[in-house]
Motif scaffolding. Structure first.
Motif, PDB file in Angstrom:
ATOM      1  N   GLN A 440       9.364  -1.093  -1.870  1.00  0.00           N
ATOM      2  CA  GLN A 440       8.805  -1.919  -0.914  1.00  0.00           C
ATOM      3  C   GLN A 440       9.804  -3.133  -0.657  1.00  0.00           C
ATOM      4  O   GLN A 440       9.423  -3.584   0.500  1.00  0.00           O
ATOM      5  CB  GLN A 440       7.562  -2.783  -2.003  1.00  0.00           C
ATOM      6  CG  GLN A 440       6.593  -1.748  -2.454  1.00  0.00           C
ATOM      7  CD  GLN A 440       5.656  -1.146  -1.133  1.00  0.00           C
ATOM      8  OE1 GLN A 440       5.722  -1.937  -0.150  1.00  0.00           O
ATOM      9  NE2 GLN A 440       5.400  -0.111  -1.189  1.00  0.00           N
ATOM     10  N   VAL A 470       5.199   5.963   0.959  1.00  0.00           N
ATOM     11  CA  VAL A 470       5.427   4.632   0.649  1.00  0.00           C
ATOM     12  C   VAL A 470       4.219   3.651   1.370  1.00  0.00           C
ATOM     13  O   VAL A 470       4.069   2.521   0.889  1.00  0.00           O
ATOM     14  CB  VAL A 470       6.759   4.169   0.815  1.00  0.00           C
ATOM     15  CG1 VAL A 470       7.186   4.203   2.236  1.00  0.00           C
ATOM     16  CG2 VAL A 470       7.042   2.626   0.059  1.00  0.00           C
ATOM     17  N   VAL A 471       4.362   4.090   2.855  1.00  0.00           N
ATOM     18  CA  VAL A 471       2.875   3.346   3.618  1.00  0.00           C
ATOM     19  C   VAL A 471       2.052   4.659   3.913  1.00  0.00           C
ATOM     20  O   VAL A 471       2.298   5.729   3.785  1.00  0.00           O
ATOM     21  CB  VAL A 471       3.402   2.573   4.773  1.00  0.00           C
ATOM     22  CG1 VAL A 471       4.490   1.667   4.348  1.00  0.00           C
ATOM     23  CG2 VAL A 471       4.211   3.996   5.867  1.00  0.00           C
TER      24      VAL A 471
END
Length: 891
Positions: A440, A470-471
């Motif tokens: 992040q 991650v997204v």
């Protein structure tokens, strides 16, 4: 001036109000004039609906506008609808979208639905599938059934979101539970085909029934099909007829066609050819081209040849091959149309063609994207120096490689705003290079660099949205960042944009734009872009077909080691596409790609070794490459590896391995694997013999539509140990419909003898005629029998004799005997011993006792007792009683 207008409007409202409502309207007007947003909305609603006052769309729009400006969500939604439709004001879709957005942002579920519609259709905003999905989901989560249905459709059809049948089913089901008829229908359809849920025809039937009861045409049709076939319920032809009628009355073409069939065949109703013709014509006129043929056949049976020809003409012009064949026959014989051998030949030829149209593509002009320049402020700590020193430690240039020091220096420079340091520090954090992994934090640093215009960061961010993880995966966001990087000529971003436009990820599919971006990336040396560009040029997608350029780009990519390009280059050499054909060079490039791990190339190389193309045949090498492809998951490679193990070709026979590889390929829905697996179960190869499993896999193969597989399955069902004549007829007829000659003959024979069905001479005549068209010799004989006896057609002695002769000259013994019998007995006129002897001799020589006896009697009557005795003795030796009696009389 505004005040005068306002006063006049108030007076008009009070004048228009009915006596009963005047007091309430006056109170509402007073509150609205005082600025009460709810009162303004309510007054607008009364004026729109004519509730207590005469309807006035312009006045309603006025009050909605005042309430909307005060932030009233219902008013904003209603005002947007007025602007969208031009109710009480001019149409203004852009303003409508803005007000929908204002209401949607407040959680107004109908506005959220309406805004999603705008994004999906591109009304008032740019078309954006991902944004449409977002707003549909907001409304759906609040329980709005219409939004739930549309959201389900997006997931089912991959519109603005990745295809997800399970989520699609979930949303359809939620809408269905609220009584939404579309939700009920699509829930039924999901159960019907097993999309996003287990297949359950009983459940499908129940949901179809609910939607049909609400008047949904497609649900009525599906419900009729359930009743017709006994799917999820007991077969009920009367109910099927009823629901076909409901849908047909609303103009549903397939229902009109099926309703016509019901009237024609007397299914669920009395036979009525006139009504059948009416509904066939309704279906045909509505675009159901399949209806022209049966409509023409009705007119043909009524001997209205002109109308029959007109129907066949329309059907032929729409591409129906059956109509083409009949029209060809009509022109050949001059039935209903002038006799014209040229037109007969034309339609006969056209019936065997598939016509394709060429798409006219408009040239696309690339748009040059503007690029924002962001100024960087350097800190007194000299971030430039920190970034350069970090690079040295990161790559080990002039110093010992030290990722910890590199990461620390990148972070220091990043804090001071250095753009490349932010990107590199982000990568270190994201991948845990020289520091503790923190995806992040890494993403935040890379995003900051991307926002400052760093091309690699923009591309990195695009990839994250493209692949997700991650997204959340978001193709539209991926395209956004790829575009920013591509504006700086970022090679990988250019290639990725080409891929997005080619596949329609995050943007509408646009092959011309795909070619443009692939070309830009290829010009910068990107091997994958070269390969993609080669394929576009070969197939003529987004550009004119150019096989030479396709070959050149594939060759360039192959030289860079791109395995897919090496495989394609092998294919180009094998077919001579864009270059001279060369089996040796094809073999070379397949070898390169195969060694690089390409499963397709490994399979192709196996074929070349097996068949000795470009290299000496080598079964052992062929097996090794098939095995390599099989281990890489290539279904055809698995089938061929299994076949080699099965028969011991290039390796030792290993039935267990054969069964294993067939099973692996079958799991990938490979048709050849289905039939091979069925064979294994039939004979117990690599597994225990299991006839139910054998039939299961044959059924799967046949269900894919290959007529040979369907024919083989029909034959299986005729075997004693698997005998199921009904299923045999079903699959043989499926193959027959697709033109399989032997299946046509077998289907005719089953109808002829009533095997698996009631005896039906009309159908046996039809299929024998089709088989005869395919030159099946025995079909000639049976066609003659039908004409001879008037089975399934009118008696026609001339046609019977013609077909007996065609069969006889083709070698059919029964036809030859029949002809000999006719001439021996004078059934078609005077006796003709010479012709009788000609036709009876072949059967007699084959040992047919009846032909031997009859041939003996013909010779006896012709005054040749010696030859007569020879044939009679042969027949008598087989126990033929009449031959025995004839010999006794000769003594």
């Amino acid at each position: 001036m505004k005040k005068w207008f306002f006063a006049g409007l108030c007076l008009l409202i009070l004048c228009l109000a009915s006596a009963a409502w005047a007091e309430d309207i006056a109170a509402l007007l007073e509150q609205a004039q005082a600025g009460d947003a709810q009162a303004r909305f309510d007054l607008g609603k009364c004026l729109q609906d004519g509730n207590g006052v005469e309807a006035d769309a312009g006045a309603a729009f006025y009050w909605y506008a005042l309430a909307a400006e005060q932030g009233h969500a219902d008013a904003q939604n209603n005002l947007a609808i007025c602007l969208y439709n031009g109710t009480g004001t001019d149409k203004n879709p852009e303003a409508a979208a803005r007000y929908f957005h204002l209401a949607a942002a407040q959680g107004h579920m109908k506005a959220q639905y309406n805004l999603a519609q705008c994004y999906q259709k591109g009304r008032g905003v740019e078309k954006d599938g991902a944004m449409a999905v977002y707003w549909y989901e907001q409304a759906a989560q609040q329980g709005y059934d219409r939004a739930q249905v549309r959201l389900a459709g997006c997931y089912m059809n991959a519109q603005g979101v990745e295809k997800d049948e399970a989520r699609a089913f979930s949303w359809y089901h939620q809408a269905a539970l609220q009584g939404n008829m579309e939700g009920q229908y699509y829930t039924g359809l999901c159960y019907d085909i097993g999309a996003g849920t287990d297949q359950d025809m009983a459940a499908a039937f129940s949901w179809y029934a609910l939607a049909a009861g609400q008047g949904m045409i497609q649900a009525q049709y599906q419900l009729a099909m359930c009743y017709s076939g006994g799917l999820g319920t007991d077969a009920d032809l009367q109910s099927a007829f009823h629901w076909f009628g409901q849908a047909a009355a609303q103009g549903h073409g397939e229902s009109q066609f099926n309703l016509a069939v019901c009237h024609e065949k007397g299914l669920g109703t009395n036979k009525d050819t006139e009504k059948a013709a009416y509904w066939y014509e309704q279906a045909a006129q509505g675009g159901m081209d399949d209806a022209w043929y049966p409509l023409g056949s009705i007119y043909l049976m009524e001997e209205n040849f002109t109308k029959a020809a007109q129907c066949y003409q329309k059907g032929a012009e729409s591409g129906d091959s059956s109509c083409m064949i009949m029209l060809s026959l009509f022109h050949y014989l001059g039935i209903g149309v002038p006799q014209d051998p040229n037109l007969a030949a034309y339609w006969s030829t056209e019936s065997r063609k598939q016509l394709q149209g060429d798409e006219n593509l408009q040239p696309w002009q690339p748009v040059i994207l503007p690029r924002e320049t962001v100024a960087l402020t350097l800190s007194p700590a000299d971030p430039e120096g920190q970034e350069r020193l970090a690079d040295r430690y990161y790559h080990g240039v002039g110093v010992e490689k030290d990722l910890v020091k590199a990461a620390a220096l990148y972070c220091q420079a990043a804090e001071a705003g250095h753009i490349n340091a932010r990107y590199m520090a982000g990568k270190c954090a994201f991948y845990g290079s020289g520091m503790e992994i923190d995806q992040q934090k890494g993403l935040a640093l890379i995003r900051a660099a991307a926002q400052q215009g760093h091309a690699d960061a923009q591309y990195f961010l695009g990839d994250r949205y493209y692949f997700g993880g991650v997204v959340d995966q978001d193709y539209s966001q991926a395209v956004y960042w790829y575009l920013l990087a591509a504006a700086q000529d970022h090679t990988d971003a250019l290639y990725s944009l080409g891929l997005c436009y080619e596949k329609g990820y995050g943007v509408e599919k646009d092959q011309e734009k795909a070619v443009y971006f692939y070309t830009q990336a290829a010009a910068q040396g990107d091997g994958y872009a070269k390969m993609a560009l080669s394929q576009q040029l070969e197939e003529g997608r987004g550009t004119q077909t150019d096989e030479q350029r396709a070959f050149q780009w594939a060759y360039s990519a192959a030289r860079q080691g791109i395995t897919s390009a090496q495989n394609n280059l092998g294919y180009y050499y094998s077919q001579g596409i864009g270059t001279e054909q060369s089996d040796e060079l094809a073999f070379y490039w397949f070898s390169q790609a195969a060694q690089g791990g390409s499963a397709v190339a490994q399979f192709n190389l196996g074929l070349y070794y097996e068949k000795g193309i470009g290299t000496p045949p080598d079964d052992a090498a062929a097996f090794q490459w098939y095995l390599a492809a099989a281990r890489n998951g290539h279904a055809d490679g698995q089938v061929n590896a299994g076949y080699a193990c099965h028969h011991g070709i290039g390796t030792q026979a290993d039935p267990d391995q054969a069964f294993y590889w067939y099973s692996q390929a079958a799991a990938q829905e490979n048709e050849n694997a289905f039939t091979n697996l069925a064979f294994c179960y039939l004979y117990g190869i690599g597994t225990e013999r299991d006839l139910s499993q054998c039939l299961f896999w044959y059924e799967k193969a046949a269900a894919l539509g290959d007529p040979q597989d369907q024919y083989q399955l029909g034959q299986m069902y005729l075997k004693d140990e698997m005998k199921n004549p009904e299923r045999a007829l079903y699959w043989l007829e499926q193959a027959a419909v697709q033109g399989h000659a032997d299946a046509r003959y077998q289907t005719a024979t089953l109808y002829y003898y009533g095997i698996g069905c009631k005896q039906d001479y009309e159908k046996s005549f039809y299929w024998y005629a089709r088989a005869a068209e395919d030159s099946v010799i025995d079909a000639y004989f049976y066609l003659a029998l039908h004409y001879d006896n008037g089975w399934g057609t009118g008696k026609d002695a001339d046609a019977a004799l013609q077909w007996y002769q065609v069969a006889g000259y083709s070698g059919n013994l029964m036809a030859q005997y029949n002809l000999g019998n006719r001439y021996a007995r004078g059934l078609d006129g005077e006796k003709d011993a010479q012709k009788a002897i000609y036709w009876l001799t072949p059967g007699a020589e084959e040992g047919f006792d009846q032909a031997q006896w009859l041939l003996g009697t013909v010779y006896l009557e012709a005054g040749d007792p010696h030859t007569a005795r020879q044939w009679l003795e042969l027949a008598a030796a087989q126990g033929h009683e009449k031959a025995i009696a004839a010999l006794q009389e000769m003594k």
